[in-house]
Design an enzyme around this catalytic site. Structure first.
Site, PDB file in Angstrom:
ATOM      1  N   THR A 168       0.907  -1.136   0.000  1.00  0.00           N
ATOM      2  CA  THR A 168       0.000   0.000   0.000  1.00  0.00           C
ATOM      3  C   THR A 168       0.947   1.186   0.000  1.00  0.00           C
ATOM      4  O   THR A 168       2.087   1.034   0.425  1.00  0.00           O
ATOM      5  CB  THR A 168      -0.821   0.060   1.300  1.00  0.00           C
ATOM      6  OG1 THR A 168      -1.426  -1.191   1.526  1.00  0.00           O
ATOM      7  CG2 THR A 168      -1.874   1.136   1.269  1.00  0.00           C
ATOM      8  N   ARG A 196     -12.860  -7.180  -4.641  1.00  0.00           N
ATOM      9  CA  ARG A 196     -12.392  -7.172  -3.248  1.00  0.00           C
ATOM     10  C   ARG A 196     -12.006  -5.746  -2.843  1.00  0.00           C
ATOM     11  O   ARG A 196     -11.273  -5.059  -3.542  1.00  0.00           O
ATOM     12  CB  ARG A 196     -11.195  -8.105  -3.091  1.00  0.00           C
ATOM     13  CG  ARG A 196     -10.604  -8.128  -1.657  1.00  0.00           C
ATOM     14  CD  ARG A 196      -9.418  -7.195  -1.520  1.00  0.00           C
ATOM     15  NE  ARG A 196      -8.707  -7.362  -0.258  1.00  0.00           N
ATOM     16  CZ  ARG A 196      -7.691  -6.597   0.125  1.00  0.00           C
ATOM     17  NH1 ARG A 196      -7.254  -5.634  -0.657  1.00  0.00           N
ATOM     18  NH2 ARG A 196      -7.112  -6.786   1.287  1.00  0.00           N
ATOM     19  N   GLY A 198     -10.272  -3.550   0.257  1.00  0.00           N
ATOM     20  CA  GLY A 198      -9.465  -3.688   1.464  1.00  0.00           C
ATOM     21  C   GLY A 198      -9.733  -2.552   2.428  1.00  0.00           C
ATOM     22  O   GLY A 198     -10.787  -1.907   2.400  1.00  0.00           O
ATOM     23  N   ASP A 199      -8.755  -2.288   3.274  1.00  0.00           N
ATOM     24  CA  ASP A 199      -8.913  -1.240   4.280  1.00  0.00           C
ATOM     25  C   ASP A 199      -8.688   0.160   3.714  1.00  0.00           C
ATOM     26  O   ASP A 199      -9.189   1.143   4.264  1.00  0.00           O
ATOM     27  CB  ASP A 199      -7.902  -1.457   5.403  1.00  0.00           C
ATOM     28  CG  ASP A 199      -6.472  -1.392   4.885  1.00  0.00           C
ATOM     29  OD1 ASP A 199      -6.088  -2.266   4.080  1.00  0.00           O
ATOM     30  OD2 ASP A 199      -5.740  -0.447   5.231  1.00  0.00           O
ATOM     31  N   THR A 219      -0.796   0.323   6.449  1.00  0.00           N
ATOM     32  CA  THR A 219      -0.505  -0.642   5.380  1.00  0.00           C
ATOM     33  C   THR A 219      -0.410  -2.017   6.005  1.00  0.00           C
ATOM     34  O   THR A 219      -0.198  -2.146   7.213  1.00  0.00           O
ATOM     35  CB  THR A 219       0.812  -0.295   4.665  1.00  0.00           C
ATOM     36  OG1 THR A 219       1.064  -1.302   3.669  1.00  0.00           O
ATOM     37  CG2 THR A 219       1.986  -0.276   5.633  1.00  0.00           C
ATOM     38  N   GLY A 220      -0.593  -3.039   5.184  1.00  0.00           N
ATOM     39  CA  GLY A 220      -0.505  -4.394   5.714  1.00  0.00           C
ATOM     40  C   GLY A 220      -1.644  -5.240   5.219  1.00  0.00           C
ATOM     41  O   GLY A 220      -2.235  -4.947   4.173  1.00  0.00           O
ATOM     42  N   HIS A 221      -1.977  -6.280   5.970  1.00  0.00           N
ATOM     43  CA  HIS A 221      -3.044  -7.185   5.568  1.00  0.00           C
ATOM     44  C   HIS A 221      -4.393  -6.491   5.755  1.00  0.00           C
ATOM     45  O   HIS A 221      -4.873  -6.296   6.867  1.00  0.00           O
ATOM     46  CB  HIS A 221      -2.977  -8.472   6.412  1.00  0.00           C
ATOM     47  CG  HIS A 221      -4.001  -9.478   6.022  1.00  0.00           C
ATOM     48  ND1 HIS A 221      -4.874 -10.034   6.919  1.00  0.00           N
ATOM     49  CD2 HIS A 221      -4.310 -10.020   4.809  1.00  0.00           C
ATOM     50  CE1 HIS A 221      -5.677 -10.875   6.286  1.00  0.00           C
ATOM     51  NE2 HIS A 221      -5.343 -10.892   5.017  1.00  0.00           N
ATOM     52  N   GLY A 222      -5.008  -6.094   4.634  1.00  0.00           N
ATOM     53  CA  GLY A 222      -6.198  -5.246   4.659  1.00  0.00           C
ATOM     54  C   GLY A 222      -7.337  -5.793   5.490  1.00  0.00           C
ATOM     55  O   GLY A 222      -8.000  -5.047   6.226  1.00  0.00           O
TER      56      GLY A 222
END
Lengths: 308, 308
Positions: A168, A196, A198-199, A219-222
């Site tokens: 991200t 899909r 994400g966050d 940032t990271g796993h949404g």
């Protein structure tokens, strides 16, 4: 008020030495762009938009050109932006064939009565605003084509669990007038399902900015970030009197322990304290304040240089 | 643990006497459906899905059949659901031509590695899951057709400011095992732009559930709810030791003062305390606990009856 800008280029697990150098250059360029806007009297919102657009245009990062591919080999991007002065915000999700989703998010904020447009409606709005359509091939890099092939070969489609590459891009800024802002933009997760989200476009998860507290971009796993509302959670810790560093550690560690999610964040408090923290292996980041540029990718590799 | 379910039928400004009675019946039916699921040993997630699907099927409410129309005279719906046990969540935005968006959100949670699908991708997923397509005419009511005409005639398209009719439906539940859940579903705002996404699918804004704190479902001006992350904000007050009533008042009053937004919310704390609060003129709501059904629409018109 001394202006500050901090940018990130996404959490990641392993980056080759060559690519690391290109990412470092890109992240430093983005921070410099944001800082120049602030030093020229620009607003925090202008600075985060400018810095993030710079990263979207850089094929090394997972946003705009260089976005990862979904299960169909297509690119669908998410972005959001927020003005901490009045909490106004703009976001887009699952947008295709435009160069700079962050600029479209800014237009949603400035030119509509809404905060969030998605997919076909967002595409129509982009066309109405005169944003040129870009062929998807122009956004797809060879690296990402191979990345999708590898992902499909190794793990099959739509695997569960926390992916390793968590790209991200994002920026937070504090301007001379004390205004805070954030912007976040992403191509999402490689091999993701069509549609899909994400966050990144969800305010409170992908970022948050409030002049009374601070500004965060995550940032990271949404999916993990969404579940814990990572950005707003971090700012609640600031509201409870924690330092920027404590707040970042508390919320990132909570995400890791509660939902097994890895990620990172950048934060500027209303007093101008800033931090870049991550639980992923690495996270390219840079911060500009008082004429100095701080930058790093791995733990304990921070360099400090004079800004031109 | 004594099971509890609370449902709402959206904030509203003025409701005719006839319609008020139909709404009261609908909201009581939804609470009863949710309570029966809980008394039969069903989970909190099952209860909120069942209660919200009941309201989606009722043409009096702005969700599923009875959704308001966008600027094109079309229906695009948002929904989300969350399990407070592990913070797993599912959401959909801008979905068309299905009867129960909340059930699609549940499938996103249960059957994909993602939390949120939008528009065309969500439609593809619905088809893959065998969810039947419903002709849009079957979801459009004569009342909503007139509502759009009136809105366009009176105010022109895409007006700014806070609209008067703020419909959403939602439910929160606590099951016998102490699990909390929420679900929220909506047709959004009348005369909205194509692709407009409100707070309802955004976890932390349209709702939040955490077994360690409580569960919230919100309704009202979606853009305002997004800006303040109304659901998570309310639960932060609970975490700080406020009662359910104090937490609801604090966050709704903050939304009113900071971004001039009106709305309402229902909340159950982890100890089973519940509240229904709103700053809009009225909000149909009902709560079932310990064999008693509490229900109301306007301030100070709560009725309490024995559940069958």
């Amino acid at each position: 008020m001394n202006p500050v800008v901090v940018v990130h280029g996404g959490g990641a697990s392993s980056i080759s030495k060559d690519r690391k150098e290109r990412m470092r250059q890109g992240i430093v360029r983005a921070a410099t762009v944001g800082y120049c806007i602030l030093k020229g009297g620009g607003s925090a919102v202008d600075a985060v938009e400018g810095a993030v657009a710079e990263l979207e245009n850089d094929p090394e990062f997972n946003a705009g050109c260089g976005s990862v591919l979904n299960v169909n080999g297509d690119i669908e991007m998410d972005a959001s932006i927020m003005d901490g002065k009045d909490l106004s915000t703009g976001a887009v999700s699952a947008v295709r064939c435009i160069a700079n989703p962050v600029k479209l998010a800014r237009l949603v904020m400035d030119k509509t009565p809404h905060c969030f447009l998605t997919n076909q409606g967002a595409a129509k709005f982009a066309a109405d605003m005169g944003i040129p359509e870009v062929p998807v091939e122009q956004l797809i890099t060879e690296r990402n084509r191979k990345h999708l092939e590898k992902e499909k070969a190794e793990k099959g489609a739509q695997k569960s669990g926390c992916p390793e590459n968590l790209g991200t891009v994002g920026a937070v800024a504090l301007d001379c007038k004390g205004n805070l802002a954030y912007a976040t933009s992403t191509g999402g997760i490689v091999n993701k399902m069509i549609g899909r989200v994400g966050d990144s476009p969800c305010v409170g998860s992908g970022g948050y900015a409030d002049n009374n507290i601070g500004a965060v971009s995550t940032t990271g796993h949404g999916e993990s970030i969404l579940k814990v509302n990572l950005a707003r959670l971090t700012l609640f810790h600031i509201e409870q009197g924690k330092t920027a560093e404590e707040a970042a550690n508390l919320s990132l560690n909570y995400m890791k322990s509660r939902v097994k999610g890895l990620g990172g964040l950048i934060l500027i408090s209303k007093t101008g304290d800033w931090v870049a923290k991550w639980t992923s292996t690495s996270m390219p980041w840079a911060a500009a304040k008082e004429g100095k540029l701080h930058a790093g990718i791995d733990l304990n590799d921070t360099t400090i240089t004079e800004l031109p």
